[in-house]
Scaffold this motif. Structure first.
Motif, PDB file in Angstrom:
ATOM      1  N   PHE A   1      37.479  41.988  26.984  1.00 40.30           N
ATOM      2  CA  PHE A   1      37.238  43.433  26.863  1.00 40.30           C
ATOM      3  C   PHE A   1      38.434  44.259  27.330  1.00 40.30           C
ATOM      4  O   PHE A   1      38.573  45.420  26.958  1.00 40.30           O
ATOM      5  CB  PHE A   1      35.978  43.833  27.655  1.00 40.30           C
ATOM      6  CG  PHE A   1      36.226  44.241  29.081  1.00 40.30           C
ATOM      7  CD1 PHE A   1      36.296  43.308  30.093  1.00 40.30           C
ATOM      8  CD2 PHE A   1      36.397  45.580  29.413  1.00 40.30           C
ATOM      9  CE1 PHE A   1      36.532  43.688  31.405  1.00 40.30           C
ATOM     10  CE2 PHE A   1      36.632  45.967  30.721  1.00 40.30           C
ATOM     11  CZ  PHE A   1      36.698  45.021  31.719  1.00 40.30           C
ATOM     12  N   LYS A   2      39.315  43.655  28.123  1.00 37.53           N
ATOM     13  CA  LYS A   2      40.499  44.373  28.612  1.00 37.53           C
ATOM     14  C   LYS A   2      41.333  44.933  27.460  1.00 37.53           C
ATOM     15  O   LYS A   2      42.083  45.887  27.635  1.00 37.53           O
ATOM     16  CB  LYS A   2      41.376  43.442  29.451  1.00 37.53           C
ATOM     17  CG  LYS A   2      40.688  42.695  30.580  1.00 37.53           C
ATOM     18  CD  LYS A   2      40.424  43.579  31.771  1.00 37.53           C
ATOM     19  CE  LYS A   2      40.191  42.840  33.076  1.00 37.53           C
ATOM     20  NZ  LYS A   2      39.038  41.939  33.125  1.00 37.53           N
TER      21      LYS A   2
ATOM     22  N   ASP B   1      42.327  37.818  32.652  1.00 35.63           N
ATOM     23  CA  ASP B   1      42.265  38.482  31.347  1.00 35.63           C
ATOM     24  C   ASP B   1      43.197  39.684  31.217  1.00 35.63           C
ATOM     25  O   ASP B   1      43.765  39.923  30.154  1.00 35.63           O
ATOM     26  CB  ASP B   1      40.831  38.890  31.036  1.00 35.63           C
ATOM     27  CG  ASP B   1      39.965  37.681  30.714  1.00 35.63           C
ATOM     28  OD1 ASP B   1      40.504  36.688  30.187  1.00 35.63           O
ATOM     29  OD2 ASP B   1      38.757  37.722  30.998  1.00 35.63           O
TER      30      ASP B   1
ATOM     31  N   THR C   1      30.850  42.476  36.867  1.00 33.16           N
ATOM     32  CA  THR C   1      31.799  43.305  37.614  1.00 33.16           C
ATOM     33  C   THR C   1      32.728  42.511  38.517  1.00 33.16           C
ATOM     34  O   THR C   1      32.322  41.562  39.183  1.00 33.16           O
ATOM     35  CB  THR C   1      31.018  44.340  38.448  1.00 33.16           C
ATOM     36  OG1 THR C   1      30.304  45.198  37.540  1.00 33.16           O
ATOM     37  CG2 THR C   1      31.950  45.203  39.273  1.00 33.16           C
ATOM     38  N   GLY C   2      34.005  42.933  38.522  1.00 32.36           N
ATOM     39  CA  GLY C   2      34.998  42.346  39.410  1.00 32.36           C
ATOM     40  C   GLY C   2      35.716  43.437  40.181  1.00 32.36           C
ATOM     41  O   GLY C   2      35.408  43.722  41.328  1.00 32.36           O
ATOM     42  N   ASN C   3      36.643  44.107  39.512  1.00 30.23           N
ATOM     43  CA  ASN C   3      37.426  45.148  40.166  1.00 30.23           C
ATOM     44  C   ASN C   3      36.758  46.521  40.071  1.00 30.23           C
ATOM     45  O   ASN C   3      37.352  47.532  40.415  1.00 30.23           O
ATOM     46  CB  ASN C   3      38.833  45.190  39.562  1.00 30.23           C
ATOM     47  CG  ASN C   3      39.907  45.378  40.606  1.00 30.23           C
ATOM     48  OD1 ASN C   3      39.625  45.455  41.797  1.00 30.23           O
ATOM     49  ND2 ASN C   3      41.143  45.474  40.169  1.00 30.23           N
ATOM     50  N   PHE C   4      35.555  46.573  39.519  1.00 26.31           N
ATOM     51  CA  PHE C   4      34.724  47.774  39.440  1.00 26.31           C
ATOM     52  C   PHE C   4      35.257  48.821  38.455  1.00 26.31           C
ATOM     53  O   PHE C   4      34.847  49.980  38.479  1.00 26.31           O
ATOM     54  CB  PHE C   4      34.562  48.402  40.834  1.00 26.31           C
ATOM     55  CG  PHE C   4      33.244  49.120  41.036  1.00 26.31           C
ATOM     56  CD1 PHE C   4      32.086  48.404  41.261  1.00 26.31           C
ATOM     57  CD2 PHE C   4      33.157  50.501  41.004  1.00 26.31           C
ATOM     58  CE1 PHE C   4      30.864  49.048  41.441  1.00 26.31           C
ATOM     59  CE2 PHE C   4      31.941  51.171  41.184  1.00 26.31           C
ATOM     60  CZ  PHE C   4      30.800  50.434  41.413  1.00 26.31           C
ATOM     61  N   GLY C   5      36.166  48.414  37.553  1.00 29.25           N
ATOM     62  CA  GLY C   5      36.706  49.376  36.603  1.00 29.25           C
ATOM     63  C   GLY C   5      35.731  49.660  35.471  1.00 29.25           C
ATOM     64  O   GLY C   5      35.443  50.821  35.148  1.00 29.25           O
ATOM     65  N   ASP C   6      35.213  48.601  34.892  1.00 26.98           N
ATOM     66  CA  ASP C   6      34.344  48.743  33.747  1.00 26.98           C
ATOM     67  C   ASP C   6      33.090  49.556  34.102  1.00 26.98           C
ATOM     68  O   ASP C   6      32.716  50.502  33.412  1.00 26.98           O
ATOM     69  CB  ASP C   6      33.945  47.329  33.281  1.00 26.98           C
ATOM     70  CG  ASP C   6      33.565  47.284  31.826  1.00 26.98           C
ATOM     71  OD1 ASP C   6      33.658  48.321  31.161  1.00 26.98           O
ATOM     72  OD2 ASP C   6      33.167  46.198  31.357  1.00 26.98           O
TER      73      ASP C   6
ATOM     74  N   SER D   1      37.425  35.798  36.209  1.00 26.04           N
ATOM     75  CA  SER D   1      37.877  37.194  36.141  1.00 26.04           C
ATOM     76  C   SER D   1      37.064  38.101  37.059  1.00 26.04           C
ATOM     77  O   SER D   1      37.354  39.283  37.191  1.00 26.04           O
ATOM     78  CB  SER D   1      37.807  37.709  34.706  1.00 26.04           C
ATOM     79  OG  SER D   1      38.564  36.873  33.872  1.00 26.04           O
ATOM     80  N   MET D   2      36.017  37.532  37.664  1.00 27.08           N
ATOM     81  CA  MET D   2      35.224  38.306  38.622  1.00 27.08           C
ATOM     82  C   MET D   2      35.359  37.751  40.038  1.00 27.08           C
ATOM     83  O   MET D   2      34.618  38.162  40.920  1.00 27.08           O
ATOM     84  CB  MET D   2      33.750  38.292  38.199  1.00 27.08           C
ATOM     85  CG  MET D   2      33.503  39.000  36.889  1.00 27.08           C
ATOM     86  SD  MET D   2      31.981  38.487  36.082  1.00 27.08           S
ATOM     87  CE  MET D   2      30.769  39.141  37.215  1.00 27.08           C
TER      88      MET D   2
ATOM     89  N   HIS E   1      31.042  35.095  32.130  1.00 28.88           N
ATOM     90  CA  HIS E   1      31.003  36.451  32.698  1.00 28.88           C
ATOM     91  C   HIS E   1      29.821  37.227  32.146  1.00 28.88           C
ATOM     92  O   HIS E   1      29.050  37.853  32.871  1.00 28.88           O
ATOM     93  CB  HIS E   1      32.306  37.200  32.395  1.00 28.88           C
ATOM     94  CG  HIS E   1      33.529  36.486  32.895  1.00 28.88           C
ATOM     95  ND1 HIS E   1      34.062  35.410  32.225  1.00 28.88           N
ATOM     96  CD2 HIS E   1      34.291  36.675  33.994  1.00 28.88           C
ATOM     97  CE1 HIS E   1      35.114  34.968  32.890  1.00 28.88           C
ATOM     98  NE2 HIS E   1      35.274  35.718  33.980  1.00 28.88           N
TER      99      HIS E   1
ATOM    100  N   ALA F   1      33.892  38.715  27.331  1.00 26.93           N
ATOM    101  CA  ALA F   1      34.894  37.755  26.843  1.00 26.93           C
ATOM    102  C   ALA F   1      34.294  36.830  25.799  1.00 26.93           C
ATOM    103  O   ALA F   1      33.076  36.600  25.775  1.00 26.93           O
ATOM    104  CB  ALA F   1      35.456  36.933  27.995  1.00 26.93           C
TER     105      ALA F   1
HETATM  106  C1  LIG Z   1      37.999  41.827  34.071  1.00 23.81           C
HETATM  107  C2  LIG Z   1      36.764  41.167  33.620  1.00 23.81           C
HETATM  108  C3  LIG Z   1      35.524  41.506  34.183  1.00 23.81           C
HETATM  109  C4  LIG Z   1      35.384  42.489  35.313  1.00 23.81           C
HETATM  110  O1  LIG Z   1      35.727  43.801  34.960  1.00 23.81           O
HETATM  111  P1  LIG Z   1      36.121  44.867  36.100  1.00 23.81           P
HETATM  112  O2  LIG Z   1      36.517  46.089  35.369  1.00 23.81           O
HETATM  113  O3  LIG Z   1      37.285  44.240  36.830  1.00 23.81           O
HETATM  114  O4  LIG Z   1      34.944  45.034  36.961  1.00 23.81           O
HETATM  115  C5  LIG Z   1      34.390  40.901  33.657  1.00 23.81           C
HETATM  116  N1  LIG Z   1      34.473  39.989  32.684  1.00 23.81           N
HETATM  117  C6  LIG Z   1      35.651  39.641  32.121  1.00 23.81           C
HETATM  118  C7  LIG Z   1      35.668  38.611  31.047  1.00 23.81           C
HETATM  119  C8  LIG Z   1      36.840  40.211  32.567  1.00 23.81           C
HETATM  120  O5  LIG Z   1      38.004  39.866  32.011  1.00 23.81           O
END
Ligand SMILES: *Cc1c(COP(=O)(O)O)cnc(C)c1O
Length: 491
Positions: free
Chosen positions: A110-111, A144, A263-268, A317-318, A396, A419
C-alpha cells in the motif's frame, strides 16, 4: 493559506510545500495541519469522481499553497498506468466485511499509493525554492517503504536516496526487491538492528543542527510517513472506498462504517482519522497490531511503554515499537499543546514510557479501538480467510481480518489490505496449506499453484535481476555513513 506546525514547537510554522521539503521539523517534531475544521469534503461530489479527480479535490484542499493545476499534474504523473486497477484501488467482499485492496501498485504494497506521488509533490514544491540544493532522502524501512521509495525516487533529478533496513527484520523478497533496484541515485544499506534503530538513526541526523549548518548545498528530506507529503495522499482512499460502497449500494449514503487498519508506524490509520475529521462517515478506526502490541495497550490504558520485548513476526512491516505518527494524533487530541507533546516525547526518550491524561484518553477512545493478534491467530486468520471466505490475504492484512472478526458493532467493517500475499509466500503457504518451504522463489510458485492466483509481475521479475546493493553496517556506524554521503552530495 493552511499552516503546518511542528508538534514540538508551535512557533515553527510553515506552508505545505516547505513541510514536504523538510520532511521532519528541525526540532524533531512532525509537521501537522493546525486547522482542518474549515474543510468539509462533499460526499456527493466524491461519488462522481474517479481516483484522479478525487485525489486532486482532496489534496488541493489540504495542500492549498499548491495550485490546483500543480496538484492535478502530480496526481496524473503518479496514478496514470502505474496501478493494475483502473481506479488505483479496489473494494471487494471478504465474508460479511469488505476488503480495501491497496496493493496493486508497482511494488505490491500500500506504500505505493503515497510514494508514487511524493516525488512529484516534492519536485513541484522545490521549484519555488533554492534550486541549487541536492535533496537527500533518508529513509528507514520495515520492508515495504524501502522498495516503494526507491522505485519512486530512482533517477529523479536533484535527489539522492539512502534506504536503511533492519538486516534480519525484512522478508527475503523485500530484501531482494530493494537490492535489485537500478538507478544512479539510489543507495540501500542493511543495519544490524531493528526498524526502531533505523528510524532513530534517520531522526538523529535531521535533528543535528550542525549538519544543516555545515552542508548548505544539501537539503535533507524524508520518504517516511513522518513526511506530511506521504501521509495526506493516504486520506484519499478512505473516501474512495466509502464512495464505491455507496455507489454499489453496499451502504447507504452517510451511513457510518468502521475501518480496520493493520498498523505499524501509525501513518495509515492517522490518514483515516484525518478523513474522519474532514467528513468521511467513520464510526471507529480499529488499530490492529501484531505481537508487538504497544499501540493496542496504549489505546486501552493511555500508557505508552516500550520497555518490553521486541518480536520479529510474520508481519515484519508492523514490527515497530516507536510509532512516529502517534505524536501527530496526540498533538491534535491535546488541542495542539506542543509543550505537553514535547514532554511526552522526552519521557519516551529517557524512560521509554509516558502516560496521557484522562481527557485525552477519552477523546482517543471515542475514535479508536485497539485489537491485537498473536502469531497463531494471524496464521489462523489466513487459513480462515482462504478456506471459509475464499480470499487469499497476506499476514499484515490477516492481523486486521482477525481484528475485524473480533470487533462488532452496528456498523460495517472495511479491512485495509496492505500487501500482496506473494510478498510473504512462506508464511502464507504454511498457514493456509500447511506446507513449509524455505526458498521464497519456490514458495511463490507453490502458492500460485495452490491458490490459483496470479503472481504480480514485479515480484516475478526480481529473480531475473542482478543484486546491486549488498552493504551492512552497525548502528553506531550509521551517522558517519550518512555524513560521508552528505559530503559527496555537498561538493
Ligand atoms: C507499512 C505497512 C503497514 C503499517 O502501516 P503504518 O502506516 O506504518 O501503520 C501495514 N502493512 C503493510 C504491508 C505495510 O507495508
Amino acid at each position: 493559506m493552511r499552516l503546518f506546525v511542528s508538534t514540538r514547537n508551535k512557533e515553527n510554522v510553515v506552508c505545505s510545500k516547505e513541510a514536504i521539503i523538510q520532511g521532519l521539523a528541525k526540532d524533531g517534531g512532525l509537521y501537522t495541519p493546525r486547522e482542518l475544521n474549515d474543510i468539509k469534503i462533499d460526499l456527493n461530489k466524491c461519488l462522481d469522481f474517479n481516483y484522479h479527480q478525487l485525489a486532486t479535490y482532496i489534496l488541493s484542499k489540504i495542500f492549498d499553497d499548491f495550485t490546483k493545476e500543480e496538484i492535478r499534474i502530480c496526481v496524473s504523473n503518479a496514478y496514470t498506468n502505474s496501478f493494475k486497477k483502473d481506479d488505483v484501488i479496489a473494494v471487494t467482499k471478504i465474508g460479511k466485511d469488505f476488503l480495501l485492496e491497496l496493493y496493486h501498485g508497482p511494488t505490491s504494497a500500500f506504500k505505493d499509493v503515497a510514494l508514487t506521488i511524493l516525488p512529484h509533490l516534492l519536485s513541484a514544491a522545490y521549484k519555488d525554492y533554492n534550486k541549487n540544493k541536492k535533496i537527500y532522502i533518508l529513509t528507514a524501512t520495515s520492508g515495504d517503504t524501502g522498495k516503494a521509495a526507491l522505485e519512486a525516487f530512482k533517477d529523479v533529478k536533484n535527489t539522492y536516496i539512502t534506504v536503511f533496513y533492519p538486516k534480519d527484520g525484512v522478508s527475503e523478497i523485500q530484501k531482494r526487491q530493494m537490492n535489485t533496484t537500478k538507478g544512479n541515485n539510489v543507495d540501500v544499506v542493511s543495519v544490524a538492528g531493528n526498524f526502531d534503530d533505523c528510524q532513530k538513526l534517520v531522526k538523529t541526523i535531521y535533528e543535528d543542527s550542525e549538519i544543516h549548518e555545515i552542508y548548505k548545498n544539501v537539503q535533507l528530506s524524508s520518504a517516511n510517513s513522518i513526511n506530511i507529503g506521504r501521509l495526506i495522499p493516504q486520506v484519499v482512499y478512505y473516501f474512495k472506498a466509502y464512495s464505491s460502497l455507496v455507489k454499489d449500494k453496499s451502504i447507504k449514503f452517510a451511513e457510518k462504517v468502521n475501518f480496520i487498519v493493520p498498523t505499524g508506524n501509525f501513518g495509515d490509520i492517522l490518514a483515516g482519522y484525518i478523513a474522519k475529521l474532514i467528513g468521511c462517515p467513520i464510526n471507529k478506526l480499529v488499530c490492529a497490531s501484531n505481537k508487538n502490541s504497544v499501540l493496542v495497550d496504549f489505546i486501552n490504558t493511555g500508557i505508552y511503554d516500550i520497555n518490553r520485548k521486541f518480536y520479529n513476526t510474520m508481519s515484519p512491516s508492523m514490527d515497530i515499537l516507536i510509532s512516529s505518527n502517534l505524536e501527530r494524533l496526540l498533538f491534535m487530541l491535546s488541542n495542539f499543546d506542543d509543550k505537553k507533546i514535547k514532554q511526552y516525547m522526552d519521557d519516551l526518550k529517557t524512560k521509554g514510557r509516558y502516560e496521557i491524561d484522562k481527557e485525552m484518553l477519552n477523546k482517543l477512545q471515542q475514535s479508536f479501538v485497539g485489537i491485537y493478534a498473536s502469531e497463531i491467530e494471524c496464521s489462523k486468520a489466513m487459513y480462515r480467510a482462504f478456506h471459509e471466505d475464499n480470499r487469499l490475504i497476506d499476514p499484515h492484512t490477516a492481523i486486521a481480518y482477525h481484528a475485524s472478526n473480533k470487533y462488532m458493532d452496528n456498523y460495517k467493517n472495511i479491512i485495509l489490505a496492505t500487501a500482496s500475499p506473494f510478498k510473504f509466500p512462506n508464511s502464507v503457504l504454511s498457514s493456509i496449506f500447511d506446507k513449509f518451504v524455505k526458498d521464497e522463489k519456490i514458495a511463490i510458485g507453490e502458492l500460485a499453484q495452490l491458490s490459483k492466483e496470479e503472481v504480480p509481475s514485479n515480484l516475478k521479475e526480481i529473480y531475473k535481476l542482478e543484486i546491486l546493493h549488498d552493504k551492512t553496517i552497525n548502528i553506531d556506524e550509521g551517522r558517519n555513513y550518512v555524513i560521508e554521503r552528505i559530503k559527496e552530495l555537498n561538493d
